[in-house]
Design a protein around this motif. Sequence first.
Motif, PDB file in Angstrom:
ATOM      1  N   UNK A 188      64.968  67.778  49.204  1.00 19.59           N
ATOM      2  CA  UNK A 188      63.670  67.583  49.842  1.00 19.59           C
ATOM      3  C   UNK A 188      63.893  67.172  51.286  1.00 19.59           C
ATOM      4  N   UNK A 189      63.185  67.839  52.207  1.00 17.98           N
ATOM      5  CA  UNK A 189      63.246  67.495  53.622  1.00 17.98           C
ATOM      6  C   UNK A 189      61.871  67.016  54.068  1.00 17.98           C
ATOM      7  N   UNK A 190      61.825  65.861  54.685  1.00 18.24           N
ATOM      8  CA  UNK A 190      60.585  65.282  55.205  1.00 18.24           C
ATOM      9  C   UNK A 190      60.668  65.316  56.725  1.00 18.24           C
ATOM     10  N   UNK A 191      59.835  66.160  57.348  1.00 19.73           N
ATOM     11  CA  UNK A 191      59.871  66.376  58.790  1.00 19.73           C
ATOM     12  C   UNK A 191      58.549  65.953  59.407  1.00 19.73           C
ATOM     13  N   UNK A 192      58.639  65.351  60.592  1.00 21.47           N
ATOM     14  CA  UNK A 192      57.472  64.956  61.375  1.00 21.47           C
ATOM     15  C   UNK A 192      57.291  65.981  62.480  1.00 21.47           C
ATOM     16  N   UNK A 193      56.135  66.611  62.519  1.00 22.48           N
ATOM     17  CA  UNK A 193      55.867  67.622  63.536  1.00 22.48           C
ATOM     18  C   UNK A 193      55.232  66.970  64.758  1.00 22.48           C
ATOM     19  N   UNK A 194      55.425  67.545  65.950  1.00 22.88           N
ATOM     20  CA  UNK A 194      56.127  68.808  66.218  1.00 22.88           C
ATOM     21  C   UNK A 194      57.577  68.627  66.657  1.00 22.88           C
ATOM     22  N   UNK A 195      58.040  67.389  66.877  1.00 22.95           N
ATOM     23  CA  UNK A 195      59.364  67.175  67.460  1.00 22.95           C
ATOM     24  C   UNK A 195      60.313  66.420  66.546  1.00 22.95           C
ATOM     25  N   UNK A 229      61.602  63.319  63.821  1.00 22.04           N
ATOM     26  CA  UNK A 229      62.853  63.747  63.185  1.00 22.04           C
ATOM     27  C   UNK A 229      62.646  64.288  61.770  1.00 22.04           C
ATOM     28  N   UNK A 230      63.764  64.712  61.160  1.00 22.88           N
ATOM     29  CA  UNK A 230      63.765  65.268  59.813  1.00 22.88           C
ATOM     30  C   UNK A 230      64.731  64.472  58.953  1.00 22.88           C
ATOM     31  N   UNK A 231      64.257  64.056  57.792  1.00 20.73           N
ATOM     32  CA  UNK A 231      65.074  63.299  56.844  1.00 20.73           C
ATOM     33  C   UNK A 231      65.405  64.203  55.655  1.00 20.73           C
ATOM     34  N   UNK A 232      66.699  64.301  55.337  1.00 25.66           N
ATOM     35  CA  UNK A 232      67.175  65.140  54.241  1.00 25.66           C
ATOM     36  C   UNK A 232      67.458  64.254  53.022  1.00 25.66           C
ATOM     37  N   UNK A 233      66.800  64.560  51.907  1.00 21.62           N
ATOM     38  CA  UNK A 233      66.988  63.826  50.663  1.00 21.62           C
ATOM     39  C   UNK A 233      67.525  64.778  49.592  1.00 21.62           C
ATOM     40  N   UNK A 234      68.353  64.233  48.745  1.00 20.93           N
ATOM     41  CA  UNK A 234      68.766  64.951  47.540  1.00 20.93           C
ATOM     42  C   UNK A 234      68.000  64.363  46.357  1.00 20.93           C
ATOM     43  N   UNK A 235      67.272  65.206  45.639  1.00 22.71           N
ATOM     44  CA  UNK A 235      66.495  64.758  44.476  1.00 22.71           C
ATOM     45  C   UNK A 235      67.466  64.653  43.298  1.00 22.71           C
ATOM     46  N   UNK A 236      67.893  63.431  43.003  1.00 25.66           N
ATOM     47  CA  UNK A 236      68.867  63.243  41.931  1.00 25.66           C
ATOM     48  C   UNK A 236      68.263  63.529  40.568  1.00 25.66           C
ATOM     49  N   UNK A 237      67.058  63.051  40.325  1.00 28.76           N
ATOM     50  CA  UNK A 237      66.348  63.375  39.087  1.00 28.76           C
ATOM     51  C   UNK A 237      64.860  63.224  39.329  1.00 28.76           C
TER      52      UNK A 237
END
Length: 437
Positions: free
Chosen positions: A104-111, A113-121
């Motif tokens: 799962x990637x949570x990004x704030x538009x338009x510039x 940042x983007x946070x990358x998460x791994x969905x473990x369960x």
Amino acid sequence: MAKARVKKRTHLKPQNASSAANKAGAASMNKTPKSMVIRVGASQVGSSVTQLVKDVRQMMEPDTAVRLKERKSNRLRDYTVMAGPLGVTHLMLFSKSKTGNTNMRLAVTPRGPTMHFQVENYSLCRDVERSLKRPRSGGQDHKTPPLLVMNNFNTPDATENDKVPKRLETLTTTIFQSLFPPINPQATPLSSIRRVMLLNREPSDPKDKDAYVLSLRHYAIATKKTGVSKRIRRLDPKEIRNRDRTGAAVPNLGRLEDAADYLLDPSAAGYTSASETELDTDAEVEMAETTTRKVLNKREAQRQRAGDKKIEKAAAAAAGVEKRAVKLVELGPRLKLRLMKVEDGVCEGEVMWHHYVTKSQAEIRSMDKRWEARRKQKEQRKKEQKANVERKKKDKAKAKANGEEVDEDEDMDDGEWLSDEFDDGEEPAGDSDDSME
């Protein structure tokens, strides 16, 4: 001469430029956050991730695109270009890797940042409902945004030299707080808060001390009057109006001689049974009843002002307060998220933090030089493309003035050029795992 009639019912009143500017500024300050929950690779993620995306959209209601339809040909740029005109502030991208991991990637538009998460369960809403004895459907609860509750996000003794630095905790807190509109305790009615989204940072595991793991839960708020038996609550008009359609109906009292035969239990010596008065929870709150007030005439208003206002206010406040038991019923979904990295921009840019990779100072300086060169190249391409668009516009206008035929569909217009962002989309080699630590 008679005065000209001014239509007020169907026409807006004229306003000057200053008042319009003030209203526009206030609207921008009170902008409601909006989100898009996107399924990347619609034909490859599988049925479970597809249902998870639908559950997350339902959790993010009402300010989200619930009926969003992804296509196989859609790319990330298609969503980022439309985020501005639609007022979308956050993008939640769910995808599945080749090894089978859900991300799962949570990004704030338009510039960014983007946070990358791994969905473990994760657990879907239907799985949560099957595990509950008395599940509750969303119903009208999704018409208002949920109340966000975050726990253990900031560590008191965290520093910038730690594996999880202080700035990362602050950034994560800010991004999740901006998902939903802020709540004003003095102005927000309690009846509008019907759901809770709980984000809890899991304690560090001795085997993996530097992990940043979040646990997400979604609950519905259910309230009941305290000190009242279930039989009396079934006759309360408010409880009947607020009860779900699946709840029990009003009992039939036609065969009874008196209402006391229903309210009083003969087996308990004229009192209701203890089991009927038990509460499902220990949490109790005092709530002011939202009752309508009588409009006073002139004489009654003068009489009220002449009396003791403080006593009347205290009496009115005491009469409109009731105790209610609060219970949380889980709606789902459940998510366990592990933060992998944070990067600048919307899913493309300089990596600001990485869980596994740590760079030396020399590598950081070299990385900064490469990104600075790339920014300059991008700005130069923007200037060249803009100059070309302006030159073609002038040539078309000149040709029209001379009476020559002009093909309107020959080249893209200014809006299409600008929406392309003048970027080739290529990433510099070796920067996918860069870290700013």
